[in-house]
Design a protein around this motif. Structure first.
Motif, short mmCIF file in Angstrom:
data_model
loop_
_atom_site.label_atom_id
_atom_site.label_comp_id
_atom_site.label_asym_id
_atom_site.label_seq_id
_atom_site.Cartn_x
_atom_site.Cartn_y
_atom_site.Cartn_z
N TYR A 22 20.27 47.16 56.17
CA TYR A 22 21.71 47.12 56.42
C TYR A 22 22.00 45.92 57.30
N ALA A 26 19.83 53.32 51.65
CA ALA A 26 19.52 51.90 51.51
C ALA A 26 18.24 51.53 52.26
N ASP A 27 17.66 50.39 51.89
CA ASP A 27 16.42 49.93 52.51
C ASP A 27 16.69 49.01 53.70
N LYS A 41 20.53 54.49 43.84
CA LYS A 41 19.22 54.91 44.35
C LYS A 41 18.75 56.18 43.65
N ILE A 87 17.71 48.36 48.03
CA ILE A 87 19.14 48.11 48.27
C ILE A 87 19.34 47.58 49.68
N MET A 105 22.45 46.73 52.15
CA MET A 105 23.89 46.89 52.35
C MET A 105 24.43 45.76 53.23
N GLY A 118 24.60 54.29 55.69
CA GLY A 118 24.00 53.37 54.73
C GLY A 118 22.50 53.50 54.65
N GLY A 140 25.90 52.86 46.02
CA GLY A 140 24.50 52.77 46.43
C GLY A 140 23.75 54.07 46.27
#
Length: 222
Positions: free
Chosen positions: A96, A93-94, A66, A74, A76, A89, A62
């Protein structure tokens, strides 16, 4: 057409998720490892990424994704529920989501990411004396003069714009742009922010676009 790249090594879970999302109208490309993610990304704007993968783990995959494709959202997926795992995460990431999850919840979160991405991609953003043309990756002053940023300055600025009004920590920004863990005391990000402000702010010593939130990080207000 809404395309999703889905990375999940559990065949049973992968089959259920893929079929459910396809019934909802998404086009889902499913991989069982992150090895070919760059080749298979294509036009996908959302990536669903499991943490426990063979070979490189989802966190590593990830972060690299990114770094190379900051415009991609993204999400997760993980059976890990510890706060430290979630924080790790969410540094890149956007969203989770922990397992087990309800298909309706996953679909709702994916829909939010697509709407956010659609808004970001299609909108011209006015910030004081500059206009950001996101589809063309151009920044223009109100007098017509174009502003040219370095690759790192552009990545930092676009990452802030994708999270409007949200305070992003130095750790979040550094790890999103450089794809590496932030080391306390490292001045690299601060230097890039300073040079970015010299280009986009009317008065770099009193920034109105990229704000410093003392003791926390930075924010772009919209």
């Amino acid at each position: 057409m809404k395309e999703i790249l889905y990375i999940e090594d559990d065949i049973e879970i992968g089959t259920i998720v893929k079929e459910d999302l396809e019934q909802r109208g998404y086009v889902v490309h499913w991989l069982t490892s992150g090895e070919k993610i760059g080749e298979m990304l294509g036009d996908a704007k959302v990536v669903i990424l499991d943490v426990m993968l063979p070979g490189l783990d989802g966190f590593t995959v990830g972060q690299r994704l990114k770094h190379n494709h900051p415009e991609v959202s993204i999400l997760m997926l993980s059976a890990r529920t510890a706060v430290d795992d979630k924080l790790q995460g969410l540094r890149f990431a956007d969203d989770y989501v922990t397992k087990p999850f309800h298909p309706e919840e996953l679909a709702a979160r994916i829909d939010v990411l697509f709407r956010r991405n659609q808004h970001t991609v299609s909108t011209e953003i006015q910030l004081g004396h500059i206009t950001v043309h996101t589809t063309e990756n151009r920044i223009v002053k109100n007098d017509g003069e174009e502003i040219f940023l370095t690759a790192k300055q552009h990545q930092i600025f676009m990452y802030l714009l994708r999270h409007p009004n949200q305070i992003l920590t130095k750790e979040q920004l550094y790890e999103a742009v450089w794809g590496e863990a932030y080391m306390e005391g490292d001045k690299t990000l601060m230097v890039h922010i300073r040079y970015l402000r010299e280009k986009i702010e009317e008065n770099p010593s009193d920034p109105q676009i990229v704000e410093t939130i003392r003791g926390i990080g930075y924010r772009v207000k919209q």
